[in-house]
Design an enzyme around this catalytic site. Structure first.
Site, PDB file in Angstrom:
ATOM      1  N   CYS A   1      -1.168   8.966  10.110  1.00 22.29           N
ATOM      2  CA  CYS A   1      -0.404  10.221  10.124  1.00 22.29           C
ATOM      3  C   CYS A   1      -1.119  11.342  10.870  1.00 22.29           C
ATOM      4  O   CYS A   1      -0.483  12.293  11.317  1.00 22.29           O
ATOM      5  CB  CYS A   1      -0.097  10.667   8.696  1.00 22.29           C
ATOM      6  SG  CYS A   1       0.939   9.519   7.780  1.00 22.29           S
TER       7      CYS A   1
ATOM      8  N   GLN B   1       1.055   4.011  -0.132  1.00 24.35           N
ATOM      9  CA  GLN B   1       0.976   5.461  -0.211  1.00 24.35           C
ATOM     10  C   GLN B   1       1.721   5.989  -1.425  1.00 24.35           C
ATOM     11  O   GLN B   1       1.295   6.962  -2.059  1.00 24.35           O
ATOM     12  CB  GLN B   1       1.538   6.073   1.066  1.00 24.35           C
ATOM     13  CG  GLN B   1       0.701   5.785   2.296  1.00 24.35           C
ATOM     14  CD  GLN B   1       1.137   6.582   3.511  1.00 24.35           C
ATOM     15  OE1 GLN B   1       1.780   7.614   3.393  1.00 24.35           O
ATOM     16  NE2 GLN B   1       0.780   6.090   4.687  1.00 24.35           N
TER      17      GLN B   1
ATOM     18  N   HIS C   1       8.620  14.248   8.657  1.00 27.21           N
ATOM     19  CA  HIS C   1       7.281  13.773   9.006  1.00 27.21           C
ATOM     20  C   HIS C   1       7.374  12.628  10.017  1.00 27.21           C
ATOM     21  O   HIS C   1       7.236  11.458   9.665  1.00 27.21           O
ATOM     22  CB  HIS C   1       6.580  13.313   7.721  1.00 27.21           C
ATOM     23  CG  HIS C   1       5.192  12.789   7.889  1.00 27.21           C
ATOM     24  ND1 HIS C   1       4.407  13.030   9.001  1.00 27.21           N
ATOM     25  CD2 HIS C   1       4.423  12.015   7.057  1.00 27.21           C
ATOM     26  CE1 HIS C   1       3.233  12.443   8.844  1.00 27.21           C
ATOM     27  NE2 HIS C   1       3.221  11.810   7.683  1.00 27.21           N
TER      28      HIS C   1
ATOM     29  N   CYS D   1      -3.475  13.965   4.984  1.00 26.08           N
ATOM     30  CA  CYS D   1      -3.890  12.634   4.557  1.00 26.08           C
ATOM     31  C   CYS D   1      -3.395  11.604   5.556  1.00 26.08           C
ATOM     32  O   CYS D   1      -2.389  11.794   6.239  1.00 26.08           O
ATOM     33  CB  CYS D   1      -3.356  12.336   3.158  1.00 26.08           C
ATOM     34  SG  CYS D   1      -1.565  12.518   2.985  1.00 26.08           S
TER      35      CYS D   1
END
Length: 378
Positions: A85, A154, A333, A363
């Site tokens: 990410c 996650q 995102h 993160c």
């Protein structure tokens, strides 16, 4: 002494999965932000682009293909990186390091992800990305699913954070609602380059409520607290920043907007996965010589609501300075683009409010996190 400054930044709107950007090839999304970033790309010596799912339409070096899609000179190289990410935030770090070291004077950093066209996990669709040694190391550890193709989750990590920091379902839902409320009130016009008739971020839910959020299921644990409403949205988008030195900017007649003051990366437990922004922030502050109170705005990526809430609890930062225009829960995102999107949005917020220092962290898969401090120069 050479430094690294940002002289331009731009992003596409963030599109919903299957939304207004889903019909656009990711290379064309990336090329669009490059064209919007600079009227004259002649000074550019390299393009560094982040992208997570480097398969299918996002394979074969998106960074180089974006240069060609933008119509830029064939002599401008490009490369693509994956720090999950944080890929495009890392691209900005590499760009800064490149110009400070003197390997180049002008580098473009950015990222792209079309999660509609290259779904999350598609790069591992026909492969086992974790070998036996990794499985042996973590077998029996809580949260590690040994039988799964991708044994680090996650979602489970977000649940583990909520449990460790005592974050209830109500607290997560309230945070998520606030993200949408802040994003709905914000004006992102100046930082967005519209494309295909899409002019605004598509994920913002102006009519959501605590009642609607409370009705959502908890997909990661039957008795859990994390829902789709308290997680980042699956999205499409691209963003880019032009990085050079103060000296080169003066020579080109360009105005430096912000200095990349501090850039760090660190890692933490890969099973809980999402806690590394906490030590990354501490590392950035120590290296910069600044305190948490010196920072006027924080952008902590809202992968899940539990992530920034745990970060707040550990850092003691002022909650009013955190994600003041909402975050990925509301805006979305697009994995490889989010780091550059966050940096672009933070820079424009600093400029609008005269905020000297801003800190960005997020993160990343594998338990990693980048942290960047920007210093406003206007």
């Amino acid at each position: 002494m050479r430094d690294a400054v940002i002289v331009a930044a731009v992003r596409t709107p963030v599109g919903k999965r299957g939304g207004g950007l889903s019909g656009i090839h990711p290379v064309d999304l990336a090329g669009h932000v490059l064209k919007a970033l600079l009227d004259d790309p002649a000074p550019v010596e390299d393009v560094i682009f982040g992208c997570v799912s480097q398969s299918g339409e996002q394979s074969w070096n998106v960074g180089r293909n974006a240069v060609l899609a933008a119509g830029w000179s064939e002599t401008i190289p490009g490369t693509t990186l994956d720090r999950q990410c944080g890929s495009s935030q890392q691209a900005a770090h590499f760009a800064a390091a490149t110009v400070i070291s003197g390997q180049a004077d002008f580098v473009v950093a950015g990222g792209v992800e079309s999660m509609s066209r290259a779904p999350m996990g598609s790069s591992a669709a026909d492969a086992m990305p974790f070998g036996q040694a990794v499985r042996d190391r973590y077998r029996g550890v809580e949260g590690f699913a040994d039988g799964a193709q991708i044994p680090f989750s996650q979602g489970i990590g977000a649940e583990m954070i909520a449990q460790r920091w005592g974050l209830t379902r109500a607290v997560l839902d309230e945070y998520s609602l606030a993200s949408h409320t802040k994003a709905a009130a914000a004006d992102f016009t100046d930082e967005i380059a519209p494309i295909a008739g899409v002019t605004h971020d598509e994920g913002i839910r102006r009519d959501t409520s605590l009642e609607q959020l409370a009705a959502l299921k908890t997909p990661f644990k039957p008795d859990g607290v994390v829902t789709a409403g308290s997680a980042s949205q699956i999205s499409d988008g691209a963003a880019a920043l032009a990085v050079t030195t103060s000296e080169k900017a003066r020579a080109l007649g360009m105005k430096p907007l912000a200095r990349i003051h501090t850039a760090v990366v660190t890692a933490d437990d890969p099973v809980i996965m999402l806690t590394a922004p906490i030590p990354a922030t501490a590392k950035a502050l120590k290296r910069s010589g600044l305190s948490i109170d010196d920072i006027g705005v924080f952008e902590v990526n809202e992968a899940f609501a539990s992530v920034p809430l745990a970060w707040l609890a550990e850092t003691g930062a002022d909650p009013a300075r955190l994600n003041p225009r909402g975050g990925a829960i509301a805006l979305g995102h697009p994995l490889g683009a989010t780091g550059a999107r966050l940096m672009t949005s933070m820079l424009f917020h600093q400029r609008a409010h005269g905020i000297r220092y801003g800190l960005q962290t997020m993160c990343e898969g594998g338990g990693m996190a980048n942290a960047t401090i920007l210093e406003l120069l206007e």
